[in-house]
Motif scaffolding. Structure first.
Motif, mmCIF file in Angstrom:
data_model
loop_
_atom_site.group_PDB
_atom_site.id
_atom_site.type_symbol
_atom_site.label_atom_id
_atom_site.label_comp_id
_atom_site.label_asym_id
_atom_site.label_seq_id
_atom_site.Cartn_x
_atom_site.Cartn_y
_atom_site.Cartn_z
ATOM 1 N N PRO A 193 12.495 4.670 -11.745
ATOM 2 C CA PRO A 193 13.047 5.736 -10.899
ATOM 3 C C PRO A 193 11.983 6.775 -10.544
ATOM 4 O O PRO A 193 11.090 7.082 -11.343
ATOM 5 C CB PRO A 193 14.153 6.347 -11.769
ATOM 6 N N ALA A 194 12.097 7.304 -9.328
ATOM 7 C CA ALA A 194 11.131 8.295 -8.853
ATOM 8 C C ALA A 194 11.824 9.262 -7.899
ATOM 9 O O ALA A 194 12.853 8.941 -7.295
ATOM 10 C CB ALA A 194 9.960 7.609 -8.145
ATOM 11 N N ASN A 195 11.224 10.417 -7.757
ATOM 12 C CA ASN A 195 11.738 11.426 -6.831
ATOM 13 C C ASN A 195 11.070 11.235 -5.473
ATOM 14 O O ASN A 195 10.230 12.029 -5.047
ATOM 15 C CB ASN A 195 11.485 12.823 -7.384
ATOM 16 N N ASN A 196 11.414 10.152 -4.819
ATOM 17 C CA ASN A 196 10.883 9.875 -3.482
ATOM 18 C C ASN A 196 11.999 9.327 -2.602
ATOM 19 O O ASN A 196 13.140 9.195 -3.039
ATOM 20 C CB ASN A 196 9.696 8.906 -3.549
ATOM 21 N N ASN A 197 11.677 8.998 -1.372
ATOM 22 C CA ASN A 197 12.704 8.571 -0.428
ATOM 23 C C ASN A 197 13.398 7.286 -0.862
ATOM 24 O O ASN A 197 14.599 7.101 -0.629
ATOM 25 C CB ASN A 197 12.088 8.383 0.964
ATOM 26 N N ASP A 198 12.651 6.380 -1.502
ATOM 27 C CA ASP A 198 13.227 5.108 -1.929
ATOM 28 C C ASP A 198 13.980 5.212 -3.255
ATOM 29 O O ASP A 198 14.797 4.351 -3.574
ATOM 30 C CB ASP A 198 12.128 4.051 -2.063
ATOM 31 N N GLY A 199 13.681 6.232 -4.033
ATOM 32 C CA GLY A 199 14.336 6.408 -5.321
ATOM 33 C C GLY A 199 13.690 5.634 -6.453
ATOM 34 O O GLY A 199 13.975 5.881 -7.619
ATOM 35 N N LEU A 200 12.811 4.693 -6.126
ATOM 36 C CA LEU A 200 12.077 3.906 -7.107
ATOM 37 C C LEU A 200 10.617 3.846 -6.689
ATOM 38 O O LEU A 200 10.305 3.937 -5.498
ATOM 39 C CB LEU A 200 12.637 2.482 -7.212
ATOM 40 N N LYS A 201 9.725 3.648 -7.658
ATOM 41 C CA LYS A 201 8.317 3.451 -7.326
ATOM 42 C C LYS A 201 7.764 2.280 -8.121
ATOM 43 O O LYS A 201 8.164 2.025 -9.256
ATOM 44 C CB LYS A 201 7.502 4.711 -7.592
ATOM 45 N N SER A 202 6.851 1.569 -7.494
ATOM 46 C CA SER A 202 6.198 0.427 -8.106
ATOM 47 C C SER A 202 5.228 0.898 -9.188
ATOM 48 O O SER A 202 4.544 1.915 -9.027
ATOM 49 C CB SER A 202 5.441 -0.356 -7.028
ATOM 50 N N ILE A 203 5.201 0.167 -10.315
ATOM 51 C CA ILE A 203 4.259 0.494 -11.389
ATOM 52 C C ILE A 203 3.442 -0.744 -11.752
ATOM 53 O O ILE A 203 3.855 -1.874 -11.511
ATOM 54 C CB ILE A 203 4.984 1.021 -12.649
ATOM 55 N N SER A 204 2.274 -0.507 -12.333
ATOM 56 C CA SER A 204 1.474 -1.628 -12.827
ATOM 57 C C SER A 204 2.173 -2.227 -14.039
ATOM 58 O O SER A 204 2.891 -1.539 -14.772
ATOM 59 C CB SER A 204 0.067 -1.167 -13.198
ATOM 60 N N PHE A 205 1.984 -3.512 -14.251
ATOM 61 C CA PHE A 205 2.686 -4.194 -15.332
ATOM 62 C C PHE A 205 1.837 -5.344 -15.848
ATOM 63 O O PHE A 205 0.818 -5.711 -15.258
ATOM 64 C CB PHE A 205 4.052 -4.709 -14.851
ATOM 65 N N GLU A 206 2.305 -5.902 -16.967
ATOM 66 C CA GLU A 206 1.602 -7.015 -17.591
ATOM 67 C C GLU A 206 2.571 -8.172 -17.799
ATOM 68 O O GLU A 206 3.719 -7.959 -18.205
ATOM 69 C CB GLU A 206 1.025 -6.580 -18.930
ATOM 70 N N PHE A 207 2.115 -9.381 -17.497
ATOM 71 C CA PHE A 207 2.911 -10.563 -17.783
ATOM 72 C C PHE A 207 2.775 -10.936 -19.260
ATOM 73 O O PHE A 207 1.813 -10.539 -19.932
ATOM 74 C CB PHE A 207 2.490 -11.734 -16.897
ATOM 75 N N VAL A 208 3.733 -11.706 -19.755
ATOM 76 C CA VAL A 208 3.754 -12.106 -21.155
ATOM 77 C C VAL A 208 2.446 -12.795 -21.544
ATOM 78 O O VAL A 208 1.961 -12.653 -22.672
ATOM 79 C CB VAL A 208 4.975 -13.021 -21.435
ATOM 80 N N GLY A 209 1.844 -13.531 -20.634
ATOM 81 C CA GLY A 209 0.595 -14.228 -20.936
ATOM 82 C C GLY A 209 -0.628 -13.346 -20.969
ATOM 83 O O GLY A 209 -1.742 -13.829 -21.214
ATOM 84 N N ASN A 261 0.813 -1.219 0.000
ATOM 85 C CA ASN A 261 0.000 0.000 0.000
ATOM 86 C C ASN A 261 0.845 1.266 0.000
ATOM 87 O O ASN A 261 0.386 2.328 0.402
ATOM 88 C CB ASN A 261 -0.955 0.013 1.204
ATOM 89 N N SER A 262 2.096 1.161 -0.454
ATOM 90 C CA SER A 262 2.963 2.335 -0.545
ATOM 91 C C SER A 262 3.470 2.466 -1.974
ATOM 92 O O SER A 262 3.327 1.553 -2.794
ATOM 93 C CB SER A 262 4.145 2.205 0.416
ATOM 94 N N SER A 263 4.077 3.609 -2.286
ATOM 95 C CA SER A 263 4.597 3.811 -3.640
ATOM 96 C C SER A 263 5.675 2.791 -3.976
ATOM 97 O O SER A 263 5.894 2.470 -5.138
ATOM 98 C CB SER A 263 5.160 5.232 -3.781
ATOM 99 N N TRP A 264 6.334 2.249 -2.962
ATOM 100 C CA TRP A 264 7.408 1.277 -3.177
ATOM 101 C C TRP A 264 6.879 -0.072 -3.644
ATOM 102 O O TRP A 264 7.538 -0.772 -4.413
ATOM 103 C CB TRP A 264 8.208 1.113 -1.891
ATOM 104 N N SER A 265 5.677 -0.457 -3.207
ATOM 105 C CA SER A 265 5.207 -1.823 -3.487
ATOM 106 C C SER A 265 3.740 -1.894 -3.903
ATOM 107 O O SER A 265 3.145 -2.969 -3.862
ATOM 108 C CB SER A 265 5.429 -2.698 -2.246
ATOM 109 N N ARG A 266 3.174 -0.798 -4.333
ATOM 110 C CA ARG A 266 1.727 -0.741 -4.585
ATOM 111 C C ARG A 266 1.246 -1.790 -5.585
ATOM 112 O O ARG A 266 0.163 -2.347 -5.463
ATOM 113 C CB ARG A 266 1.339 0.656 -5.075
ATOM 114 N N TYR A 267 2.046 -2.085 -6.618
ATOM 115 C CA TYR A 267 1.611 -3.009 -7.673
ATOM 116 C C TYR A 267 2.355 -4.349 -7.625
ATOM 117 O O TYR A 267 2.299 -5.123 -8.581
ATOM 118 C CB TYR A 267 1.793 -2.352 -9.037
ATOM 119 N N ALA A 268 3.034 -4.608 -6.527
ATOM 120 C CA ALA A 268 3.752 -5.871 -6.385
ATOM 121 C C ALA A 268 2.768 -7.038 -6.295
ATOM 122 O O ALA A 268 1.601 -6.870 -5.926
ATOM 123 C CB ALA A 268 4.632 -5.831 -5.144
#
Length: 274
Positions: free
Chosen positions: A243-259, A138-145
């Motif tokens: 990459p993101a301008n936040n404390n972690d330096g990276l942010k989670s994004i939504s993605f699609e698997f090959v299938g 539920n954070s920018s670091w892992s929202r879409y994990a």
């Protein structure tokens, strides 16, 4: 009584054994940073051994000198590069200079691509936590994990081709509390073509097949799943980041698997086969 309470927060139970939090932190990568002072001249040397861009912040308690550093922070280094910075100072440098870094560059465009399922061909695993959920996604670091129910020592495979830019594999245990978050084993892969970072978290102790600097191909076995860090169950935490301008330096994004399965649409108890 206060001392006893503090001590209790530093342990968790593994089976019937009480286990203390690790006292040593392990960084996923190292980089070069040094400085030298010669009268009114300050020189700072930075080196990036990684096959990805690196952002470096220069920090000091000296407010006047920090104001100078803030004009160039963060210093962005291309992959496998170094730089030498020179400063003229109006007074002797007496305060310690420190450095902090984050992966990636905000200047480089990213091009999201479909990624492979992060496990072995022919295997099927269940989603045990989806995106934007209450426990740890539920954070920018892992929202879409996405968390898969891999067992300890199940094989993890690269989701993209790219370079290994982070390896932590020295931790042995895990626990549910937030205090365990810094003590998980994980791998970070950087795909220079798409600009994506992928992370594979909770590996077992000594569970990495790769080293920082290695190039891996999509689908290549890279490690073994486990139960280290902030978790009380064995599983694989898989994340795609930019990459993101936040404390972690990276942010989670939504993605699609090959299938065709989209991370935003996956829910707990969904099964995915590779």
């Amino acid at each position: 009584m206060k001392s006893l309470i503090c001590q209790l927060f530093l342990v968790t139970l593994v089976g019937c054994q009480s286990v203390q939090l690790p006292t040593k932190h392990h960084a996923q990568y190292t980089y070069q940073h040094a400085y030298a002072v010669d009268n009114d001249h300050l020189s700072i040397e930075l080196g990036n051994p990684l096959q990805c861009p690196l952002r470096v912040w220069i920090q000091t308690p000296d407010k006047d000198l920090q104001a100078v550093f803030n004009k160039i922070n963060p210093v962005e280094l291309e992959g496998v590069s170094d730089t030498l910075l020179h400063f003229q100072t109006t007074s002797p440098v007496r305060s310690e200079i420190q450095f902090a870094s984050r992966l990636g560059s905000l200047k480089k465009a990213t091009n999201p691509i479909p990624v492979d399922l992060p496990f072995t061909e022919g295997k099927e695993y269940r989603v045990i936590q989806g995106n934007n959920s209450n426990y740890t996604h539920n954070s920018s670091w892992s929202r879409y994990a996405v968390d898969f129910n891999l067992k300890t020592n199940d094989t993890i495979c690269a989701a993209t081709s790219g370079f290994i830019v982070g390896v932590v594999e020295a931790y042995e245990y895990g626990g549910k509390g937030d205090q365990w978050k810094p003590f998980g084993n994980y791998l970070t892969v950087y795909d220079p073509n798409s600009g994506l970072f992928t992370q594979f978290v909770h590996l077992t102790k000594d569970g990495s097949f790769v080293n920082v600097g290695d190039y891996v191909n999509r689908g290549q076995p890279i490690g073994l799943s486990g139960k280290t860090g902030q978790t009380d169950i064995e599983h694989l935490h898989f994340n795609v980041l930019i990459p993101a301008n936040n404390n972690d330096g990276l942010k989670s994004i939504s993605f699609e698997f090959v299938g065709g399965q989209k991370s935003e649409e996956l829910s707990k108890n969904d099964w995915l086969r590779k």
